[in-house]
Design a protein around this motif. Structure first.
Motif, short mmCIF file in Angstrom:
data_model
loop_
_atom_site.label_atom_id
_atom_site.label_comp_id
_atom_site.label_asym_id
_atom_site.label_seq_id
_atom_site.Cartn_x
_atom_site.Cartn_y
_atom_site.Cartn_z
N UNK A 51 0.96 -1.37 -0.19
CA UNK A 51 -0.03 -0.07 0.03
C UNK A 51 1.26 1.09 0.13
N UNK A 52 1.83 1.46 -0.96
CA UNK A 52 2.32 2.17 -1.16
C UNK A 52 1.99 3.51 -0.87
N UNK A 53 0.75 4.12 -1.59
CA UNK A 53 0.16 4.84 -1.29
C UNK A 53 0.43 5.95 0.03
N UNK A 54 -0.22 4.32 1.63
CA UNK A 54 -0.01 4.56 2.38
C UNK A 54 1.31 5.22 3.39
N UNK A 55 2.51 4.51 2.57
CA UNK A 55 3.70 4.72 2.71
C UNK A 55 3.87 6.79 2.65
N UNK A 56 3.33 6.58 0.68
CA UNK A 56 3.90 8.19 0.32
C UNK A 56 3.25 9.12 1.41
N UNK A 57 1.60 8.65 1.81
CA UNK A 57 1.11 9.96 2.36
C UNK A 57 1.99 10.59 3.90
N UNK A 58 2.46 9.10 4.38
CA UNK A 58 3.77 9.15 5.18
C UNK A 58 4.61 9.95 5.29
N UNK A 59 5.74 9.97 4.66
CA UNK A 59 7.04 10.00 4.22
C UNK A 59 6.60 11.46 3.86
N UNK A 60 6.08 12.05 2.75
CA UNK A 60 5.12 12.93 2.71
C UNK A 60 5.34 13.77 3.77
N UNK A 61 4.49 13.61 4.89
CA UNK A 61 3.81 14.63 5.81
C UNK A 61 5.26 14.25 7.10
N UNK A 62 6.12 13.62 7.15
CA UNK A 62 6.63 13.16 8.15
C UNK A 62 8.29 13.32 7.54
N UNK A 63 9.22 14.33 7.21
CA UNK A 63 10.55 14.23 6.46
C UNK A 63 11.18 13.17 7.04
N UNK A 64 10.88 11.68 6.61
CA UNK A 64 11.43 10.79 7.31
C UNK A 64 13.24 10.96 6.88
N UNK A 65 13.66 11.50 5.32
CA UNK A 65 14.51 10.92 5.16
C UNK A 65 15.48 11.98 4.72
N UNK A 66 16.75 12.81 4.84
CA UNK A 66 16.84 14.19 5.43
C UNK A 66 17.10 14.75 3.91
N UNK A 67 16.50 15.68 3.58
CA UNK A 67 16.83 15.84 2.11
C UNK A 67 16.18 15.40 1.22
N UNK A 68 14.96 14.48 1.25
CA UNK A 68 14.82 13.75 0.79
C UNK A 68 13.38 14.96 0.00
N UNK A 69 13.22 14.41 -1.30
CA UNK A 69 12.11 15.89 -1.98
C UNK A 69 10.79 15.02 -2.12
#
Length: 453
Positions: A51-69
Motif C-alpha cells: 500500500x505504497x499510497x499509505x507509505x507515500x502519505x507518511x513520507x510526504x508529511x513526516x520528513x523521514x529521510x533528510x533532504x529527500x524531495x
C-alpha cells in the motif's frame, strides 16, 4: 459484410472435444454446432485456473529521510510498478527454463527481501533499491506468470475468471491500506514493512505451489523480447490503451490518500479513502469480467475506461469533503482499475493464446515509462498549480485510453469481417478485390457499429 453475419472466432468453444465454430457476434457460445472442426486444445473453463499510497502519505508529511524531495518519493512508487515491466524478459526466460512455480517462488523471495529490507532503510537510496527496484521485480515475477496462466484454463468464461482473480488485488489492497495505515500509526513505518513482508511470504509460498499452468497443451511462444510484435497495429493499440491508462491510474492510486489530507482530512481518513478505492476494485472487477464475456471484452474495456475518465472529471474535481471523496473512491475503484484485469483476456482475444506471452511481455516493457513517471508528473503539477490540474490530467488520460480501445475495436471488427469474406469467397475470382476492400479498417461503419466484440 456486416459483423453480425456468421463468422469464425479464434477462440475455442467449451466442451469435451477441441474445436472452433461458426458464431455470430453477440450469439451465445454455450452450444457448439455439430459440424465444429477439432483444431486446438480447449481450456477447461476452470481448474487451477499491495500500500505504497499509505507509505507515500507518511513520507510526504513526516520528513523521514533528510533532504529527500517529494519527487524522489514519487519516483520510488513509479519504480515499484515499472520495474515489474522491466523484469518481463527475465520472467520469460525463467519460465522457459525453470517453469512457473520456480518463477513464482523467485518472486516470493524478492518480495520478502524488498519489504524486509525497506524496514531498515536509513537513506532515500535504500528505499529506491528495496521498495522501488526489488519490489518491482518481485511484482513482475509474481504477477506476469500468474496472469498468463489463468487464460489458459478458460475460454467462454475467461474475463469472469480474470475479474474474480484480480478482485484479490482490490480486496488485498483494502486490507493493506487499513492494516498498514494502523500499523504505521501504532508501531511505525519500519514494523509495518516487516509485518507485511512476513504476510506476503506466507501467502505467496502457498500460492506458488498451488498454481499450475497448461503450457504443455497450449505451447505458448515465450520470447524474452518479441520485438516483432511492435510491428502489429493491434499490439500498438493495446500499448496505447495501457500507456494512457497507466498515466491516469497510477496517479489516482497513489494520490488519493495525500489528496485527502490536502483538503483537511486526517491521515487515518486518507487511508480509509485509499482502502475504499481498493474495495471498489474488489467489487467491480468480477462484475466487469462477467459482462465482458456477455457483451464483449473489447466493448467493456472501452466503456469502463471511458467511464473512469468521466467519473474523475465529474466527481473527483468537486470532491471537497469526506463523504463525496469516499463515494468517488468507491466509484472510481469499480471503473478505473480494470486495465490489468482485462489486458490479458483482451490480448488473447486479439492475438491468440500462442502469441499472448510474447505480446504481453512487450506491452509490460513499454508501460515501464508511464508507470515510472506518472506520479512524479502529477506531483509536479500539484506543486505548480494545485490538485485541479492533476485531476484534469487523470481524466484526460483515461479518455485518451478509451479512444485507443475504441480504435482497437474497429480493427477487430474488420479482421472478423475479412476472415469471413475470405472463407466465403475463397474460390471467387474477386477474392483479391474483397481482401483489398478490407485493408481499410478504420471506417465510420466499424467505429459506430453496435454489437458484441
Amino acid at each position: 459484410m456486416s459483423p453480425s453475419d456468421a463468422v469464425e472466432l479464434d477462440e475455442p468453444f467449451s466442451g469435451r472435444n477441441s474445436g472452433r465454430r461458426e458464431l455470430a457476434i453477440g450469439q451465445s457460445n454455450d452450444n457448439p454446432p455439430p459440424d465444429a472442426v477439432a483444431v486446438e486444445d480447449v481450456p477447461p473453463n476452470g481448474g487451477y485456473g499491495w500500500a505504497w499510497g499509505i507509505f507515500l502519505a507518511h513520507y510526504l508529511s513526516d520528513s523521514t529521510f533528510e533532504n529527500a524531495s517529494n519527487l524522489e518519493y514519487a519516483l520510488i512508487g513509479g519504480l515499484s510498478i515499472s520495474s515489474s515491466g522491466l523484469s518481463a524478459p527475465l520472467v520469460s526466460v525463467s519460465q522457459r527454463y525453470f517453469g512457473t512455480q520456480i518463477t513464482l517462488l523467485i518472486g516470493t523471495g524478492l518480495l520478502f527481501a524488498s519489504l524486509f529490507g525497506a524496514s531498515y532503510a536509513t537513506q532515500i537510496w535504500h528505499l529506491f533499491l528495496t521498495q522501488g527496484v526489488c519490489f518491482g521485480f518481485a511484482l513482475g515475477f509474481l504477477y506476469i506468470p500468474a496472469t498468463a496462466v489463468l487464460p489458459q484454463w478458460f475460454s467462454t468464461r475467461r474475463s469472469l475468471a480474470m475479474g474474480i482473480a484480480s478482485a484479490g488485488s482490490g480486496l488485498g489492497g483494502l486490507a493493506y491500506n487499513l492494516v498498514a495505515g494502523r500499523i504505521v500509526q501504532e508501531l511505525g513505518v519500519d514494523w509495518a514493512y516487516r509485518i507485511l513482508a512476513f504476510c506476503g511470504l506466507a501467502v505467496n509460498v502457498i500460492c506458488s505451489f498451488l498454481l499450475k499452468d497448461r503450457n504443455k497443451a497450449v505451447q505458448p511462444i515465450q520470447n524474452a523480447f518479441g520485438y516483432r510484435e511492435l510491428g502489429n497495429v493491434e499490439v500498438i493499440l493495446l500499448i496505447a490503451w495501457g500507456f494512457f491508462t497507466e498515466l491516469g491510474y497510477i496517479v489516482l492510486l497513489y494520490s488519493l490518500p495525500n489528496y485527502a489530507t490536502s483538503i483537511g482530512l486526517t491521515a487515518g481518513q486518507g487511508s480509509v479513502v485509499g482502502a475504499v478505492l481498493n474495495l471498489g476494485l474488489g467489487l467491480g472487477r468480477p462484475v466487469v469480467g462477467y459482462y465482458s464475456d456477455v457483451f464483449g471484452r473489447i466493448n467493456m474495456a472501452a466503456l469502463m475506461t471511458a467511464l473512469s475518465g468521466v467519473v474523475c472529471l465529474a466527481i473527483w474535481v468537486p470532491a471537497k469533503n469526506y463523504g463525496v471523496l469516499l463515494f468517488f473512491a468507491l466509484t472510481a475503484g469499480c471503473f478505473s482499475g480494470i486495465f490489468w484485469m482485462t489486458i490479458t483476456p483482451v490480448t488473447a482475444e486479439v492475438v491468440g493464446l500462442k502469441r499472448l506471452p510474447s505480446s504481453f511481455t512487450v506491452i509490460c516493457l513499454v508501460l515501464t515509462f508511464p508507470s515510472t513517471f506518472a506520479e512524479p508528473i502529477a506531483l509536479e503539477m500539484v506543486a505548480a498549480s494545485g490538485y485541479l490540474s492533476s485531476q484534469i490530467f487523470v481524466g484526460g488520460m483515461f479518455l485518451l485510453a478509451a479512444a485507443s480501445t475504441w480504435v482497437l475495436r474497429s480493427w477487430k471488427i474488420n479482421q472478423i469481417e475479412m476472415k469471413a469474406a475470405r472463407e466465403r469467397e475463397a474460390d471467387s475470382p474477386d477474392a483479391g478485390q474483397i481482401a483489398a476492400e478490407h485493408n481499410i479498417w478504420l471506417t465510420p461503419k466499424s467505429l459506430l457499429w453496435l454489437g458484441r466484440v
